[in-house]
Scaffold this motif. Structure first.
Motif, PDB file in Angstrom:
ATOM      1  N   SER B  56       0.825  -1.201   0.000  1.00  0.00           N
ATOM      2  CA  SER B  56       0.000   0.000   0.000  1.00  0.00           C
ATOM      3  C   SER B  56       0.864   1.258   0.000  1.00  0.00           C
ATOM      4  N   ALA B  59       0.699   2.914   3.450  1.00  0.00           N
ATOM      5  CA  ALA B  59       0.831   2.053   4.628  1.00  0.00           C
ATOM      6  C   ALA B  59       1.282   2.840   5.856  1.00  0.00           C
ATOM      7  N   LEU B  62      -1.409   4.513   7.997  1.00  0.00           N
ATOM      8  CA  LEU B  62      -2.584   3.770   8.456  1.00  0.00           C
ATOM      9  C   LEU B  62      -2.438   3.199   9.864  1.00  0.00           C
ATOM     10  N   TYR B  66      -2.447  -1.788  11.151  1.00  0.00           N
ATOM     11  CA  TYR B  66      -2.203  -2.171   9.758  1.00  0.00           C
ATOM     12  C   TYR B  66      -0.776  -2.713   9.636  1.00  0.00           C
ATOM     13  N   LYS B 148      -6.482   2.083   0.750  1.00  0.00           N
ATOM     14  CA  LYS B 148      -5.372   1.144   0.923  1.00  0.00           C
ATOM     15  C   LYS B 148      -4.832   0.642  -0.411  1.00  0.00           C
TER      16      LYS B 148
END
Lengths: 376, 470, 106
Positions: B56, B59, B62, B66, B148
């Motif tokens: 992602s 990332a 998040l 995650y 995402k």
């Protein structure tokens, strides 16, 4: 139509089985004979063969003894709204059987000669050109066919519901989750019993489909009924391309497009039927053969998606014709079951015949070939 | 399309779905020496919660949860003994472990597995209200997926409505990434707060989870995102372009509205029971979560020997619980296949069991707090319930009056659930409507009888199976 | 059908671009997108009309469940845009009502 009976009136007849034939029997008992039916259904009306079949309403290609009944039933299908106040989703459309080879065409010609000798005119031969006008999308290898122009298709569950509700309006009582396990004759009455209790009436009709043999055996009339699970598929909606219902001559196929655009595919490829648990298990290898035939006949179908596959339980007799007629061993008992995967179209007339036999012991249609005595 | 013939393959264990449960199960099983085939419809592992977690572009934005998924996915990705099949759809699965797969190019594989772990996760609960079918109305989960997987985010002014932790999580994630929501219109019934308070003991055990939730809400408040709670009577209205332009709702005895060109809806997640239902496995109605769950043993074992369920597909427990359930099911599968004995299985199960209990402690509190109210799951007559076939709640009620006693008769009668989504978007609502109309428990009304194919496949694809045959 | 204000792409997204032909017009998007994500990022919200009433729909769940994003992709109707990865040169058309089938369909 007659008026409903008072609720307190005891049933004149018990009908075992809430499928199309049972519902039609209950309706005709009231409508033609003023008799009150108690309809007993082991799960819910239309759970199996009647409610989940391919919906073809077909006189085309009937086994000879069935033709007079099938033609009489067809007349009823065409006037359902005036008879039961519901069209059951019936749509008039031709049924076509395609010939994929010269040998197929020869089979159809021989059938044509045979039918004409017997005075039947409801089936007609088609040459390749006329066939292609009817089925523009059909594969080039098809050489001709036969057509029954007065046929059509309907929506199975609606049909069962239409007859059931018409019967109820005329006073029939319908009980779901009422499995009949035993029948006994006591004096002038039939007594039926099961987990839900017991019920009594002077007259008894067995329209129990794939479970009919379990009842007939109890009065000393066992029959070699085989419960089977013919599988069906339905696709996503696609734009209309096919008006008639299509079958084949030497392979197995039932193929039609509903007005809503979905395409229904059958052909009697079998899954596994377990009639004790009332479950069926699909066999996708058989369905693969089924759709291979479709793709060969209608190449445009290759990329169309199947949304659902299913099966109901059918009672199939070794000679593929039903048990229809009075018991030869017990009084006031009439059978109408084992329609062997082609009983849907026969539902309206089958129920009328059973009702007439129950009420009067007579019918004006030829039913000798269907007697239970053939298995004695 | 492919005209070829299906291939036949075998394995010890097939894992369906590569979310937290599936990844953990596959890794654990492979460590025990099982040959594992792990299948997912997506092109990357992670499931929905850890969607695109290995690649992602966002990332880093998040958060640590995650990040935890990234570690799990990396282990899964690196593990030996796992054949990973992405872009692959499971369209049939038989009671004895024969699985029909369709690859990205329409190629059909028949996989014969000695054991199967269903790790198909959750679906967002259907949220039928007037206008929920309008263009521009999407699920909150879909916004998270866009974020995402594609780094695509809603523009400022997006409105979120409904109930459940994900609603706040999505709103907070969007805020963190620089999107200003126009409003959050919350529908959690007021009575739920009292009901949830009774479960404070469990909540205390799950303090970390709760604290996270409270922090999310606090962040939204600090950022002055307009928040409404206890909203009822939602309806979305279209603008001149036919797409959503406005959300209307009742609150504090008044009708209110908020303009929006994108409306994200959410009222919790429910187990995806398509496969377990299609196998005719027994399911129970979970009154607390208002959903069905397959009846499972302590290993995720089902009534069919060798078929297990792990993760949210067996009842909503969240990603961390799913992971432990995956490990437990893998142990049970390995034991069944004779790789470990029962003693070894039980010994190895100790740690996952303790972790599972810890992760599930907070559930009764969350279930009570976010249980949708009747008006959120039993819509008014004019509302479309079956999105595919456009069947309304009123039509379903008329069927009940006409004598249709359950979802299967309604389906046969008016085609609800007969479209391409195969009942996924309407099944729960149809059962709830019938139960309410008949004044009986949903448990007694039952559910659609689901049949395979589990996802639509083309005739050409199915035909490939013919050659393999019998 | 177009509304550029609903979604935007974050700068973190990769630069690898592929070009789709959507209703005959070029739409540039990022490699790795699903068709649905590409369209939403490009401001195209309506992806089909329903076969029953002709109502417009947009992608709803983006996880392959709702089947509301059915489109005609590379000439094949009823494909889920949210489950179909983009490919350079791919043709995408809105699907109006029921899927159209013809012999030419590949």
């Amino acid at each position: 139509m007659s008026t409903p009976f008072p609720a307190s009136r005891r049933p004149d007849a018990i009908v075992v089985g809430g499928g199309l034939h049972g519902s039609s029997t209950a309706f005709h008992l009231a409508a033609r004979h003023g008799l009150k039916a108690l309809l007993l259904e082991q799960t819910y009306p239309g759970r199996h063969a009647s409610g989940v079949n391919a919906g073809g309403v077909r006189t085309l290609g009937r086994i000879l003894p069935e033709i007079p009944l099938s033609l009489a039933s067809m007349e009823i299908w065409h006037r359902l709204p005036e008879l039961i106040g519901d069209d059951c989703g019936f749509v008039h459309s031709a049924q076509v059987k395609v010939a994929e080879s010269e040998a197929d065409m020869e089979t159809l010609r021989a059938r044509d000669v045979e039918l004409r000798a017997l005075g039947y005119t409801h089936e007609k031969l088609l040459d390749a050109e006329t066939l292609r006008e009817l089925l523009p999308a059909v594969s080039r290898h098809v050489v001709g066919g036969a057509v029954a122009e007065n046929d059509g298709c309907a929506i199975p569950f609606r049909a069962v519901t239409g007859f059931r509700r018409a019967a109820e309006r005329l006073g029939a009582e319908v009980r779901s989750n009422w499995r009949v396990e035993r029948i006994e004759r006591t004096g002038e009455m039939w007594r039926v019993s099961g987990p839900a209790g017991t019920a009594e009436a002077p007259l008894l009709a067995i329209c129990a489909g794939a479970w009919g043999d379990k009842i007939s055996a109890q009065v000393g009339e066992p029959v070699p009924l085989n419960p089977e699970a013919p599988m069906l598929l339905i696709t996503e909606r696609i734009t209309p391309f096919l008006a008639p219902v299509v079958g084949t001559t030497s392979r197995r196929l039932s193929f039609k497009q509903y007005p809503n655009g979905t395409v229904l595919i059958g052909g009697g490829y079998r899954g596994i039927a377990d009639r004790d648990s009332e479950r069926t298990i699909l066999k996708f290898s058989g369905l693969a053969t089924n759709v291979r035939v479709v793709c060969e006949l209608f190449p445009l179908m290759k990329t169309v998606r199947i949304v659902r596959a299913w099966s109901g339980i059918e009672g199939v007799m070794p000679d593929a014709i039903p048990v229809l007629g009075p018991s030869l061993k017990a009084p006031d008992l009439v059978y109408g079951f084992g329609y062997s995967s082609h009983g849907f179209q026969m539902g309206p007339i089958g129920g009328r015949i059973v009702a007439d036999l129950v009420a009067t012991g007579k019918t004006n249609l030829p039913i000798e070939a269907f007697s239970i005595g053939r298995f004695a | 399309m492919t005209d070829g013939m299906a291939r036949v393959e075998t394995c010890d264990l097939a894992v369906i779905g590569t979310g937290p449960a599936g990844m953990a199960a596959a890794v654990a099983a492979a460590e025990l020496g099982l040959s594992v085939v792990a299948v997912d419809e997506q092109s990357v592992p992670g499931g929905q919660i850890y969607r695109n977690v290995l690649a992602s572009p966002v990332a880093a934005r998040l958060g640590p949860d995650y990040g935890h998924g990234a570690a799990l996915a990396a282990a899964f990705d690196a593990a030996e003994g796992i054949s990973r099949r992405y872009g692959t759809t499971v369209w049939t699965l038989s009671a004895d472990g024969e699985i029909g797969l369709r690859g990205e190019r329409g190629d059909i594989v028949l996989l014969r597995a000695k054991a199967v772990i269903l790790a198909t996760g959750a679906l967002e609960r259907p949220m039928p209200f007037p206008g929920w079918t309008l263009p521009g109305v999407m699920t909150a989960g879909s916004a998270q997926i866009l974020l995402k997987s594609a780094a695509v985010v809603p523009a400022d002014g997006v409105v979120l409505t409904g109930s459940g932790p994900l609603l706040y999580l999505v709103a907070a994630q969007l805020l963190d990434i620089g999107v200003r929501p126009g409003a959050i219109v919350e529908t959690t019934p007021g009575a739920n707060y009292r009901a949830a308070a009774r479960h404070w003991r469990g909540a205390a055990h799950g303090a970390a989870t709760l604290l996270k939730g409270l922090k999310l809400i606090a962040r939204l408040r600090v950022a002055r995102v307009p928040m409404v709670s206890g909203a009822t009577g939602l309806s979305a209205e279209a603008g001149a372009d036919g797409a959503v332009a406005r959300l209307k709702y009742h609150c504090g005895g008044r009708e209110r509205s908020v303009a929006c060109s994108l409306l994200l809806v959410h009222q919790g997640v429910v187990p995806n029971v398509q496969i377990s239902r299609s196998l005719d496995l027994p399911h129970d109605w979970d009154a607390a979560q208002r959903c069905w769950r397959p009846r499972l043993g302590e290993w995720g074992d089902t009534a069919l020997p060798g078929i297990f369920v792990a993760g949210d597909g067996g009842g909503i427990g969240g990603a961390l619980a799913a992971e432990e359930q995956g490990r437990l099911a893998a142990l049970a599968a390995a034991c069944r296949l004779g790789r470990i004995d029962e003693q070894e299985r039980n010994r190895r199960a100790d740690a996952p069991r303790r972790a599972l209990a810890h992760h599930l402690a907070v559930r009764p509190f969350l279930d009570a707090l976010y249980r949708p109210g009747d008006d959120a799951v039993v819509p008014a007559d004019e509302v479309v319930v079956c999105r595919c076939e456009e069947v309304t709640a009123g039509e379903i009620r008329r069927c009940v009056v006409d004598g249709c006693v359950g979802p299967n008769q309604v389906k046969s009668f008016i085609r609800s659930g007969m479209g391409p989504c195969q009942g996924r978007m309407c099944g729960l609502t149809v059962s709830e409507i019938i139960a309410a109309a008949r004044g009986m428990p949903v448990a007694d009304v039952g559910y659609y009888r689901l049949r395979q194919p589990l996802k639509p496949i083309t005739l050409g694809e199915l035909a490939q199976l013919e050659e393999v045959a019998q | 059908m177009e509304n550029d204000s609903r979604f935007r792409r974050l700068p973190q997204a990769s630069d690898q671009t592929v070009t789709l032909s959507v209703e005959g017009r070029p739409v540039a998007t990022r490699a790795g997108d699903s068709v649905a994500a590409a369209l939403l990022a490009a401001g195209i919200i309506t992806t089909r009309t329903t076969p029953v009433s002709g109502a417009p729909r947009s992608p709803f769940c983006l996880m392959g469940v709702c089947f509301d994003c059915l489109m005609e992709i590379d000439g094949v109707p009823n494909r889920q845009a949210c489950m179909t990865p983009v490919r350079d040169g791919m043709t995408v058309a809105l699907q109006h009502g029921a899927a159209a089938v013809s012999e030419e369909t590949k």
